[in-house]
Scaffold this active site. Sequence first.
Site: not given
Length: 309
Positions: A103, A130, A133, A223, A263, A291
């Site tokens: 990340r 991402h 996700q 988001d 998310c 996830r």
Amino acid sequence: MQKDFISIADLSGEQVRRLIDQAIADKARFRAGELEASLNRRTLAMIFEKPSLRTRVSFETAMTQLGGHAIYLAPADIGLGSREPVIDIARVLGRMCDGVMARTFAHDTVVQLAQHAPVPVINALSDMLHPCQAMADLMTVQEHFGSLEGKTLLFVGDGNNVACSLAMACAKVGMEFILACPEGYPMPAEAVESVRNEGGPDCCTITSDAKTAAERSNILYTDTWVSMGQEDEKQQRIKDFGDFKIDSELLAAAPGDAIVMHCLPAYRGLEITDDVFEAHAETIMNEAENRLHFQRTLLHTLIADGGIG
Ligand code: CP
Ligand code: NVA
């Protein structure tokens, strides 16, 4: 074979669909106690330049469930790019571990890791994308509606990393993506162009009229307005995004069977109201749980199967 999982753009539509189908099948097998522990004695190195709850816990749990192990590497511990160049970290981890998950701030860091590590590298969020996700999100949509093709996803908010990966994922599977955002916050022009190259000129629209877009949307998604690394812009963004939120008024404009997704982490009262969040918490928590299920299948595919075929 795809060694890495960096961007959904790297996969074919067929590969995206197969991974989602496989993740749904593996989830059922896992719940029935029938999923093989295929990563016995395998190790995943997890590099985090930013905070995380879901990503860290889901990758680490997935490795445990597959019989392997995960190591959390904080930026202060390894000094990515400061104590040591990315290229050396990639090569060393490749000698010791069976996979690397990262990340990062700069997208190029995860790209460089993939270039130089001889083992699979997974993008667990960069400033640009991402993809894990977006895959878990489409898995959630498929479980809910039974199919993906022809569905419309309205993303209300910033044209950020999550929006870019979702737009590309939608294009790959024949879904329409609409971004409703204030002026000055669209997705990068190159991202829009590559999504339209994939799914055609009408597969990705940017509008400032969220209400009209909601009328024909199956999924209302949002988001945070302030992504990790944008903390200095917080006050300005809160002013600029003002009404680009999911509230009961926007939801009332959507078809009665529309679902709400986020998310997470969610900032109630900003991009989503508390009442809408709680009314749709079951879907949002299924999305968070997926996830784990998607990434367990991804880890098996990349490490045990040797790549995405
Ligand atoms: N959605 C998501 O990636 O959550 P975390 O930042 O907590 O990992
Ligand atoms: N766009 C958000 C997603 C968090 C999971 C961020 O980058 O902070």
